[in-house]
Design a protein around this motif. Sequence first.
Motif, mmCIF file in Angstrom:
data_model
loop_
_atom_site.group_PDB
_atom_site.id
_atom_site.type_symbol
_atom_site.label_atom_id
_atom_site.label_comp_id
_atom_site.label_asym_id
_atom_site.label_seq_id
_atom_site.Cartn_x
_atom_site.Cartn_y
_atom_site.Cartn_z
ATOM 1 N N THR A 190 -5.056 12.456 -5.931
ATOM 2 C CA THR A 190 -4.544 11.291 -5.212
ATOM 3 C C THR A 190 -3.235 11.615 -4.516
ATOM 4 O O THR A 190 -3.018 11.257 -3.354
ATOM 5 C CB THR A 190 -4.351 10.108 -6.175
ATOM 6 N N SER A 191 -2.321 12.302 -5.205
ATOM 7 C CA SER A 191 -1.056 12.700 -4.593
ATOM 8 C C SER A 191 -1.300 13.584 -3.379
ATOM 9 O O SER A 191 -0.646 13.433 -2.345
ATOM 10 C CB SER A 191 -0.186 13.450 -5.602
ATOM 11 N N LEU A 192 -2.247 14.506 -3.505
ATOM 12 C CA LEU A 192 -2.549 15.437 -2.425
ATOM 13 C C LEU A 192 -3.146 14.708 -1.222
ATOM 14 O O LEU A 192 -2.643 14.818 -0.101
ATOM 15 C CB LEU A 192 -3.497 16.513 -2.944
ATOM 16 N N VAL A 193 -4.211 13.965 -1.469
ATOM 17 C CA VAL A 193 -4.956 13.366 -0.357
ATOM 18 C C VAL A 193 -4.159 12.271 0.343
ATOM 19 O O VAL A 193 -4.169 12.176 1.579
ATOM 20 C CB VAL A 193 -6.314 12.834 -0.847
ATOM 21 N N THR A 194 -3.458 11.425 -0.411
ATOM 22 C CA THR A 194 -2.685 10.370 0.246
ATOM 23 C C THR A 194 -1.563 10.964 1.092
ATOM 24 O O THR A 194 -1.202 10.416 2.141
ATOM 25 C CB THR A 194 -2.110 9.370 -0.765
ATOM 26 N N ALA A 195 -1.007 12.099 0.667
ATOM 27 C CA ALA A 195 0.006 12.771 1.494
ATOM 28 C C ALA A 195 -0.605 13.233 2.808
ATOM 29 O O ALA A 195 0.013 13.108 3.877
ATOM 30 C CB ALA A 195 0.607 13.948 0.745
ATOM 31 N N VAL A 196 -1.819 13.768 2.754
ATOM 32 C CA VAL A 196 -2.511 14.187 3.979
ATOM 33 C C VAL A 196 -2.754 12.983 4.885
ATOM 34 O O VAL A 196 -2.527 13.038 6.098
ATOM 35 C CB VAL A 196 -3.843 14.883 3.636
ATOM 36 N N LYS A 254 -8.250 4.596 6.424
ATOM 37 C CA LYS A 254 -7.945 5.501 5.307
ATOM 38 C C LYS A 254 -8.278 4.771 4.019
ATOM 39 O O LYS A 254 -7.783 3.667 3.787
ATOM 40 C CB LYS A 254 -6.456 5.880 5.304
ATOM 41 N N PHE A 255 -9.070 5.406 3.157
ATOM 42 C CA PHE A 255 -9.524 4.736 1.932
ATOM 43 C C PHE A 255 -9.422 5.693 0.749
ATOM 44 O O PHE A 255 -9.901 6.826 0.824
ATOM 45 C CB PHE A 255 -10.978 4.272 2.099
ATOM 46 N N MET A 256 -8.791 5.246 -0.319
ATOM 47 C CA MET A 256 -8.553 6.090 -1.493
ATOM 48 C C MET A 256 -9.012 5.386 -2.759
ATOM 49 O O MET A 256 -8.514 4.314 -3.095
ATOM 50 C CB MET A 256 -7.053 6.400 -1.602
ATOM 51 N N VAL A 257 -9.990 5.984 -3.457
ATOM 52 C CA VAL A 257 -10.403 5.504 -4.780
ATOM 53 C C VAL A 257 -9.687 6.364 -5.814
ATOM 54 O O VAL A 257 -9.762 7.594 -5.761
ATOM 55 C CB VAL A 257 -11.927 5.615 -4.972
ATOM 56 N N SER A 258 -8.978 5.722 -6.744
ATOM 57 C CA SER A 258 -8.139 6.512 -7.640
ATOM 58 C C SER A 258 -7.938 5.836 -8.988
ATOM 59 O O SER A 258 -8.002 4.608 -9.106
ATOM 60 C CB SER A 258 -6.775 6.747 -6.986
ATOM 61 N N THR A 259 -7.670 6.674 -9.976
ATOM 62 C CA THR A 259 -7.304 6.168 -11.305
ATOM 63 C C THR A 259 -5.859 5.697 -11.340
ATOM 64 O O THR A 259 -5.424 5.104 -12.331
ATOM 65 C CB THR A 259 -7.470 7.288 -12.352
ATOM 66 N N MET A 260 -5.105 5.958 -10.279
ATOM 67 C CA MET A 260 -3.657 5.747 -10.296
ATOM 68 C C MET A 260 -3.199 4.514 -9.535
ATOM 69 O O MET A 260 -2.002 4.318 -9.341
ATOM 70 C CB MET A 260 -2.958 6.981 -9.684
ATOM 71 N N VAL A 261 -4.102 3.650 -9.122
ATOM 72 C CA VAL A 261 -3.686 2.588 -8.202
ATOM 73 C C VAL A 261 -3.666 1.197 -8.825
ATOM 74 O O VAL A 261 -3.739 0.197 -8.122
ATOM 75 C CB VAL A 261 -4.564 2.589 -6.927
ATOM 76 N N SER A 262 -3.518 1.101 -10.143
ATOM 77 C CA SER A 262 -3.385 -0.216 -10.747
ATOM 78 C C SER A 262 -1.935 -0.534 -11.086
ATOM 79 O O SER A 262 -1.626 -1.610 -11.572
ATOM 80 C CB SER A 262 -4.231 -0.312 -12.024
ATOM 81 N N GLY A 263 -1.013 0.419 -10.826
ATOM 82 C CA GLY A 263 0.409 0.199 -11.095
ATOM 83 C C GLY A 263 1.208 0.239 -9.808
ATOM 84 O O GLY A 263 0.778 -0.275 -8.772
ATOM 85 N N ASP A 264 2.397 0.842 -9.858
ATOM 86 C CA ASP A 264 3.244 0.964 -8.687
ATOM 87 C C ASP A 264 2.653 2.028 -7.763
ATOM 88 O O ASP A 264 2.584 3.210 -8.114
ATOM 89 C CB ASP A 264 4.657 1.362 -9.117
ATOM 90 N N ASP A 320 -0.973 2.404 6.094
ATOM 91 C CA ASP A 320 -2.000 1.391 5.833
ATOM 92 C C ASP A 320 -3.170 1.966 5.038
ATOM 93 O O ASP A 320 -4.326 1.643 5.288
ATOM 94 C CB ASP A 320 -2.511 0.788 7.149
ATOM 95 N N ILE A 321 -2.861 2.822 4.062
ATOM 96 C CA ILE A 321 -3.910 3.355 3.187
ATOM 97 C C ILE A 321 -4.458 2.221 2.329
ATOM 98 O O ILE A 321 -3.704 1.472 1.704
ATOM 99 C CB ILE A 321 -3.349 4.470 2.281
ATOM 100 N N THR A 322 -5.771 2.098 2.309
ATOM 101 C CA THR A 322 -6.426 1.107 1.450
ATOM 102 C C THR A 322 -6.761 1.755 0.118
ATOM 103 O O THR A 322 -7.383 2.822 0.079
ATOM 104 C CB THR A 322 -7.715 0.581 2.103
ATOM 105 N N LEU A 323 -6.355 1.112 -0.978
ATOM 106 C CA LEU A 323 -6.542 1.667 -2.314
ATOM 107 C C LEU A 323 -7.556 0.853 -3.110
ATOM 108 O O LEU A 323 -7.572 -0.375 -3.043
ATOM 109 C CB LEU A 323 -5.207 1.689 -3.064
ATOM 110 N N MET A 324 -8.374 1.553 -3.885
ATOM 111 C CA MET A 324 -9.329 0.893 -4.781
ATOM 112 C C MET A 324 -9.219 1.532 -6.158
ATOM 113 O O MET A 324 -9.313 2.758 -6.288
ATOM 114 C CB MET A 324 -10.759 1.023 -4.254
ATOM 115 N N TYR A 325 -9.007 0.720 -7.173
ATOM 116 C CA TYR A 325 -8.904 1.225 -8.535
ATOM 117 C C TYR A 325 -10.290 1.623 -9.041
ATOM 118 O O TYR A 325 -11.259 0.882 -8.898
ATOM 119 C CB TYR A 325 -8.301 0.149 -9.429
ATOM 120 N N SER A 326 -10.374 2.794 -9.646
ATOM 121 C CA SER A 326 -11.674 3.299 -10.098
ATOM 122 C C SER A 326 -12.144 2.652 -11.397
ATOM 123 O O SER A 326 -13.302 2.818 -11.788
ATOM 124 C CB SER A 326 -11.603 4.822 -10.289
ATOM 125 N N VAL A 327 -11.287 1.939 -12.088
ATOM 126 C CA VAL A 327 -11.548 1.260 -13.367
ATOM 127 C C VAL A 327 -11.785 2.272 -14.482
ATOM 128 O O VAL A 327 -11.046 2.334 -15.463
ATOM 129 C CB VAL A 327 -12.712 0.256 -13.277
#
Length: 466
Positions: A109-115, A126-136, A145-152
């Motif tokens: 997630t750190s890598l791809v969102t930086a790209v 831009k769309f990112m599914v990640s384990t890291m997007v339920s917090g800050d 304007d990256i769109t984030l989706m929590y993977s649950v």
Amino acid sequence: MAYPRIAVLGTCDTKLAETLFLRDQIIRSGEADVLLLDVGRTPVQNNYINISNSELASRKSADGPSSLAQMSRTEYIKYMIECATSLVTELFQKGEIHGIVSASGSSGTSLVTAVMRNALPVGFPKFMVSTMVSGDVSHLVEETDITLMYSVVDIAGTNAILNQILTNAAAAITGAATAYCRNGGTTLANVAAKQRKKRVAITMFGVTTPCVDAIREHLESNYAHEVYVFHATGSGGKAMERLIREKQLDAVLDITTTEIADELVGGVLSAGPQRLTAAAKAGIPQVISVGACDMVNFGPRDSVPTEFSSPGNKRLLYEHNPAVTLMRTTQEECTRIAEFIASKLRDQAVRPDLVKVILPTGGISMISTPSQPFYKPESDTALFDTLERHLEGSNIEVKRDDRAINDRGFALLAAELLVEVVRKKEAEEQSDNEFKCSYQYMYSIKEEKKMEMEMEMEMENMPWVI
């Protein structure tokens, strides 16, 4: 219409099955093509990978593929960010991709969102599914304007829950990429440019809203301007500066510069130390004011640092709402704010004649006018006087107006000042275009070519000594 093409980025050495599932869902829709990029650390052999990690790593250094394994995780991520950013930027500039998506854990997630942030402009899907997007998630999105989706569930093997989430993500990015492709691969701000409208940015806060509303209404009703309002919450200022750097804005009415107060005093809504630099460096028309520089922002009242409640430093606080507490800036802080603004403009403005500063001496926010809680004329006077003193001789006009910032007359004055500098730049551009089309211009080009040919002939006839 040609199908959109979506870049799927995956750390295929650890997330191959999940990345292939995401890819397959996009392909299965029959509405988009896929370009799969492996941004993993170790090589993976798979026929569906279009660009391997070795190919990416080689973009920066010939020995990149062999050195990745020796790098620490942090070093590898930084290295691959550079490589992938280079390629994705190239693909975007050639119009070969219309969306980007990934599904990853923390490192990916750190890598791809930086790209995504580095390579692609605001408005590109831009769309990112990640384990890291339920917090800050501020460090992942920043001002983009990256769109984030929590993977649950963790992205560790496919299962019914993750598969449904990845299916939803595939549908979302396919829809967004299709719309983007249908619009000709342009960002929304560029649509205004095609309509020959000037793209004008305005900064706003709750306590400067009446001013900004009046400006927006005036510009859009009377001129071919499209106005973009940025909430001065730190990320808003950063987003505006980014769009200026991306050449998606033509002019700026920086009415609300309150983020500078937070940067200097320690509030929670700073836009960073580079605030005010993008427009100055770009040389675009801008009108700047000091809206809401009477306040520093904190969260709930009990979140205000104790240093501002000590007996020798007890500050004036105002609860804007239960989640926002405002602290009045002092005379010394207002002096520092003015010095910051002046130094940025003096040092960075490539066209100071296209910059105007307007000071509403009747009140710089809704709560700093007479009878309001932040009415401290000595602090505001320090702000005004310091700005005038430090900009003297800079060719930047500083104008005082005795009305409050939210007075409609002040708002219209600010709007017309911007129109004035916009017209000045338009006249220069028109004159420049006319010159380039003139006989004089064509003759000068012809003479320059003639001189080059004569010099080449002289060089050929010169007796060289070996």
